[in-house]
Design an enzyme around this catalytic site. Structure first.
Site, PDB file in Angstrom:
ATOM      1  N   ASN A 138       0.867  -1.180   0.000  1.00 12.83           N
ATOM      2  CA  ASN A 138       0.000   0.000   0.000  1.00 12.83           C
ATOM      3  C   ASN A 138       0.902   1.227   0.000  1.00 12.83           C
ATOM      4  OD1 ASN A 138      -1.812   2.045   0.432  1.00 12.83           O
ATOM      5  ND2 ASN A 138      -2.422   1.393   2.502  1.00 12.83           N
ATOM      6  N   TRP A 139       0.996   1.866  -1.161  1.00 13.16           N
ATOM      7  CA  TRP A 139       1.928   3.000  -1.295  1.00 13.16           C
ATOM      8  C   TRP A 139       1.377   4.264  -0.644  1.00 13.16           C
ATOM      9  CZ3 TRP A 139       3.780   2.635  -7.144  1.00 13.16           C
ATOM     10  CH2 TRP A 139       4.496   1.437  -7.315  1.00 13.16           C
ATOM     11  N   LYS A 140       0.110   4.257  -0.272  1.00 12.73           N
ATOM     12  CA  LYS A 140      -0.534   5.443   0.313  1.00 12.73           C
ATOM     13  C   LYS A 140      -0.302   6.649  -0.618  1.00 12.73           C
ATOM     14  CE  LYS A 140      -0.199   3.260   4.772  1.00 12.73           C
ATOM     15  NZ  LYS A 140      -0.142   3.373   6.223  1.00 12.73           N
ATOM     16  N   HIS A 188      -9.591   1.353   4.921  1.00 10.04           N
ATOM     17  CA  HIS A 188      -8.306   1.504   5.629  1.00 10.04           C
ATOM     18  C   HIS A 188      -8.514   2.453   6.817  1.00 10.04           C
ATOM     19  CE1 HIS A 188      -4.175   2.615   6.515  1.00 10.04           C
ATOM     20  NE2 HIS A 188      -3.824   1.516   5.878  1.00 10.04           N
ATOM     21  N   GLU A 235      -6.851   4.837   7.836  1.00 13.99           N
ATOM     22  CA  GLU A 235      -6.626   6.252   7.523  1.00 13.99           C
ATOM     23  C   GLU A 235      -7.863   6.858   6.857  1.00 13.99           C
ATOM     24  OE1 GLU A 235      -2.887   5.607   5.520  1.00 13.99           O
ATOM     25  OE2 GLU A 235      -2.007   5.094   7.461  1.00 13.99           O
ATOM     26  N   GLU A 282      -5.260  -4.601  10.779  1.00 16.84           N
ATOM     27  CA  GLU A 282      -4.214  -3.590  10.939  1.00 16.84           C
ATOM     28  C   GLU A 282      -4.451  -2.807  12.234  1.00 16.84           C
ATOM     29  OE1 GLU A 282      -2.250  -2.426   6.986  1.00 16.84           O
ATOM     30  OE2 GLU A 282      -4.029  -1.208   7.171  1.00 16.84           O
ATOM     31  N   GLY A 342       2.784   2.554  10.812  1.00 15.97           N
ATOM     32  CA  GLY A 342       3.754   3.636  10.648  1.00 15.97           C
ATOM     33  C   GLY A 342       4.493   3.996  11.920  1.00 15.97           C
ATOM     34  N   SER A 373       3.617  -1.950  10.351  1.00 17.48           N
ATOM     35  CA  SER A 373       5.074  -2.035  10.506  1.00 17.48           C
ATOM     36  C   SER A 373       5.647  -3.399  10.134  1.00 17.48           C
ATOM     37  CB  SER A 373       5.477  -1.629  11.937  1.00 17.48           C
ATOM     38  OG  SER A 373       5.101  -0.293  12.196  1.00 17.48           O
ATOM     39  N   GLY A 432       2.932  -1.007   4.356  1.00 17.26           N
ATOM     40  CA  GLY A 432       2.931   0.418   4.033  1.00 17.26           C
ATOM     41  C   GLY A 432       4.342   0.897   3.716  1.00 17.26           C
TER      42      GLY A 432
HETATM   43  P1  13P Z   1       3.096   0.584   7.735  1.00 20.07           P
HETATM   44  O1  13P Z   1       3.616  -0.714   7.136  1.00 20.07           O
HETATM   45  O2  13P Z   1       3.836   1.795   7.237  1.00 20.07           O
HETATM   46  O3  13P Z   1       3.010   0.494   9.224  1.00 20.07           O
HETATM   47  O4  13P Z   1       1.596   0.769   7.190  1.00 20.07           O
HETATM   48  C1  13P Z   1       0.705  -0.276   7.308  1.00 20.07           C
HETATM   49  C2  13P Z   1      -0.510   0.057   6.537  1.00 20.07           C
HETATM   50  O5  13P Z   1      -1.273   0.918   6.906  1.00 20.07           O
HETATM   51  C3  13P Z   1      -0.750  -0.684   5.291  1.00 20.07           C
HETATM   52  O6  13P Z   1      -2.030  -0.468   4.804  1.00 20.07           O
END
Ligand code: 13P
Length: 259
Positions: A12-14, A102, A104, A174, A180, A220, A241
């Site tokens: 997931n590149w966000k 998600h 976020e 998650e 993150g 993470s 992420g």
């Molecule tokens: P991180 O791997 O940066 O913690 O993010 C996880 C995430 O939200 C994947 O959708």
């Protein structure tokens, strides 16, 4: 993990990597991953919408068997929804997986369980596979409220689906406190919740759907912890992420069995 649940590792590149950077990243990944890797693991990348056409062209012309993913979509097919992207538009770009709900999206943009449920259904309607996200905040975990929160999110996401649809979808656990932060859930804690999710799917949609649904862990994930997490009986892959932005690190996660 039963043989039929092939692990799915999703990047997931966000809101990162423009379309030039996307091509450069995938070009590196193409050399790092081999045919053997794709035989044992499914891989997807979820770039920003503005990259998807470029990513599709690159992966298809270079014959790289990485599935194209999206990070979100609207639930309607078209209409006056300024700034939104409709599921059939994604399907036309050969998008295979769409991340839905998600944390976020839920926390920053106020997405509700009801909206998430509509999106999951719309993704199926257009022949794509949803990756339904769920997970608790630190306060919810410390207050022992995480099981209730996750059950509610999963219920809202799958209630209108058939058992056959649920069997083919992906659920991503998650924990928000692990996203993150560099603070991964322990393999035992991640397994405990993923096992709980599978049991709830069995209650809601039956044992066959529960045995087949793939459950990813996200939060993470990196090369150093991927093998231990993916070695758990109810963890069938990872939603990655930050580490997915680094092709060397992401390739090592895909190759977790070699660790
Ligand atoms: P991180 O791997 O940066 O913690 O993010 C996880 C995430 O939200 C994947 O959708």
């Amino acid at each position: 993990m039963p043989a039929e649940r092939k692990p799915l590792i999703s990047g997931n590149w966000k809101m990162n990597l423009n379309h030039f950077e996307a091509t450069a990243t995938l070009d590196k990944l193409r050399y790092l991953l081999a045919k053997d890797d794709y035989e044992v693991v499914d891989v997807s990348v979820h770039p920003p919408f503005t990259d998807i056409r470029t990513v599709q062209t690159f992966l298809e012309s270079e014959k790289v068997p990485i599935a194209i993913g999206a990070q979100n979509c609207h639930w309607e097919d078209k209409g006056a929804y300024t700034g939104e992207v409709a599921p059939p538009m994604l399907a036309k770009l050969n998008v295979a997986y769409v991340i839905v709900g998600h944390s976020e999206r839920r926390e920053i943009f106020g997405e509700t369980d009801v909206e998430v449920g509509r999106k999951v259904k719309a993704v199926f309607t257009h022949g794509m596979t949803p990756i339904l996200c769920c997970g608790e905040t630190l306060e919810e975990r410390e207050g022992e409220a995480h099981h209730g929160k996750i059950t509610g999110q999963v219920h809202a996401g799958i209630e209108v689906l058939t058992a056959e649809q649920v069997a083919t979808m992906v659920i991503a656990y998650e924990p928000i406190w692990a996203i993150g932060t560099g603070r991964t859930a322990s393999a035992d804690d991640a397994q405990e919740v993923c096992g709980w999710i599978r049991a709830k799917v069995a209650d809601m949609k039956g044992a066959d759907a529960a045995a087949a649904v793939r459950i990813q862990y996200g939060g993470s994930v990196k090369a150093a912890n991927a093998a231990e997490l993916m070695g758990q009986p109810d963890i069938d892959g990872a939603l990655v992420g930050g580490a997915a932005l680094d092709p060397d690190e992401f390739a090592k996660i895909v190759q977790f069995r070699l660790a």
